[in-house]
Design a protein around this motif. Structure first.
Motif, short mmCIF file in Angstrom:
data_model
loop_
_atom_site.label_atom_id
_atom_site.label_comp_id
_atom_site.label_asym_id
_atom_site.label_seq_id
_atom_site.Cartn_x
_atom_site.Cartn_y
_atom_site.Cartn_z
N MET A 1 0.83 -1.18 -0.03
CA MET A 1 0.09 0.00 -0.12
C MET A 1 0.84 1.19 0.03
SD MET A 1 -2.65 1.34 3.04
CE MET A 1 -1.75 0.59 4.47
N MET A 2 0.60 2.22 -0.79
CA MET A 2 1.28 3.54 -0.87
C MET A 2 0.46 4.35 -0.03
SD MET A 2 2.75 3.64 -4.71
CE MET A 2 2.97 5.23 -4.59
N GLU A 3 1.31 5.43 0.68
CA GLU A 3 0.69 6.51 1.44
C GLU A 3 1.37 7.56 1.01
OE1 GLU A 3 1.96 5.26 5.52
OE2 GLU A 3 0.67 3.54 5.60
N VAL A 4 0.39 8.68 1.40
CA VAL A 4 0.82 10.02 1.01
C VAL A 4 0.54 10.85 2.37
CG1 VAL A 4 0.62 10.05 -1.45
CG2 VAL A 4 -1.31 10.67 -0.05
N GLN A 5 1.35 12.04 2.38
CA GLN A 5 1.23 12.77 3.56
C GLN A 5 0.84 14.21 3.01
OE1 GLN A 5 4.79 14.42 5.26
NE2 GLN A 5 3.61 14.52 7.49
N LEU A 6 -0.25 14.69 3.71
CA LEU A 6 -0.66 16.23 3.26
C LEU A 6 -0.48 16.93 4.36
CD1 LEU A 6 -4.06 15.22 1.67
CD2 LEU A 6 -1.98 15.92 0.41
N VAL A 7 0.07 18.01 4.34
CA VAL A 7 0.18 19.10 5.52
C VAL A 7 -0.48 20.46 5.08
CG1 VAL A 7 1.79 20.31 6.74
CG2 VAL A 7 2.55 18.29 5.96
N ALA A 8 -1.27 20.71 6.14
CA ALA A 8 -2.40 21.88 5.86
C ALA A 8 -2.28 22.84 7.05
CB ALA A 8 -3.61 21.37 5.39
N GLY A 27 -11.42 7.62 6.28
CA GLY A 27 -10.36 6.43 6.19
C GLY A 27 -8.93 6.86 6.48
N ALA A 28 -8.79 7.96 6.95
CA ALA A 28 -7.18 8.43 7.22
C ALA A 28 -6.52 7.48 7.92
CB ALA A 28 -7.05 9.57 7.92
N ILE A 29 -5.27 7.27 7.81
CA ILE A 29 -4.17 6.33 8.29
C ILE A 29 -4.05 7.03 9.52
CG2 ILE A 29 -2.15 5.11 8.41
CD1 ILE A 29 -2.70 4.89 5.22
N ASP A 30 -3.52 8.37 9.48
CA ASP A 30 -2.87 9.19 10.70
C ASP A 30 -3.40 10.49 10.42
OD1 ASP A 30 -1.76 9.37 13.27
OD2 ASP A 30 0.29 9.60 12.20
N VAL A 31 -3.65 10.94 11.57
CA VAL A 31 -3.90 12.63 11.56
C VAL A 31 -3.12 13.18 12.58
CG1 VAL A 31 -5.54 14.69 11.60
CG2 VAL A 31 -6.03 12.49 10.39
N ARG A 32 -2.18 13.98 12.56
CA ARG A 32 -1.43 14.53 13.67
C ARG A 32 -1.50 16.18 13.60
NH1 ARG A 32 3.97 11.04 14.54
NH2 ARG A 32 2.73 9.01 14.20
N LEU A 33 -1.66 16.70 14.96
CA LEU A 33 -1.78 18.23 14.99
C LEU A 33 -0.36 18.70 15.06
CD1 LEU A 33 -4.65 18.77 17.72
CD2 LEU A 33 -4.71 18.55 15.25
N VAL A 58 -1.62 14.61 7.71
CA VAL A 58 -2.52 13.89 7.38
C VAL A 58 -1.92 12.61 6.52
CG1 VAL A 58 -4.68 12.92 6.36
CG2 VAL A 58 -4.38 15.22 7.26
N TRP A 59 -2.06 11.25 6.85
CA TRP A 59 -1.49 10.24 6.01
C TRP A 59 -2.77 9.43 5.36
CZ3 TRP A 59 3.50 9.33 4.60
CH2 TRP A 59 4.54 9.87 5.46
N MET A 60 -2.68 9.32 4.29
CA MET A 60 -3.72 8.84 3.61
C MET A 60 -3.26 7.96 2.69
SD MET A 60 -6.53 10.24 4.37
CE MET A 60 -7.98 9.96 3.06
N GLU A 61 -4.14 6.68 2.26
CA GLU A 61 -3.82 6.08 1.23
C GLU A 61 -3.58 6.69 -0.21
OE1 GLU A 61 -6.26 2.42 0.44
OE2 GLU A 61 -6.15 2.14 2.67
N ARG A 62 -2.66 6.62 -0.96
CA ARG A 62 -2.90 7.38 -1.97
C ARG A 62 -4.25 7.62 -2.92
NH1 ARG A 62 2.19 8.64 -5.66
NH2 ARG A 62 1.18 9.32 -7.70
#
Length: 94
Positions: A1-8, A27-33, A58-62
């Motif tokens: 599985m490939m994951e991507v990170q978004l920072v906002a 279905g986010a894999i991980d959300v961190r403040l 935020v880490w999500m599946e691609r």
């Protein structure tokens, strides 16, 4: 599985929390403040440097990153340069 990170970043805590709730339901894999701390390893520094007062990672599946991207924008968030689908593969996350 490939994951991507978004920072906002967000203009306030309430909008950020609304985005977090929506992203988690997608279905986010991980959300961190990333509040009140320097950006992770300096990779996502805001213009002028410093901290990101209302920011998240935020880490999500691609295959789902566009859903998270839309949720961020819907709640007046701004994606920071360098985040997105070309940033990271799952094996580089740890």
């Amino acid at each position: 599985m490939m994951e991507v990170q978004l920072v906002a970043s967000f203009p306030n805590r309430a909008l950020m929390q609304q985005a977090i709730d929506e992203i988690r339901s997608q279905g986010a894999i991980d959300v961190r403040l990333l509040e009140d701390s320097p950006s992770e390893e300096g990779l996502f520094s805001p213009p002028g440097g410093g901290s990101l007062p209302y920011a998240l990672s935020v880490w999500m599946e691609r295959s789902r990153y566009r859903l998270a991207e839309d949720a961020i924008r819907c709640h007046r968030g701004s994606l920071l340069p360098g985040s997105g689908p070309s940033l990271v593969l799952a094996q580089n996350r740890h």
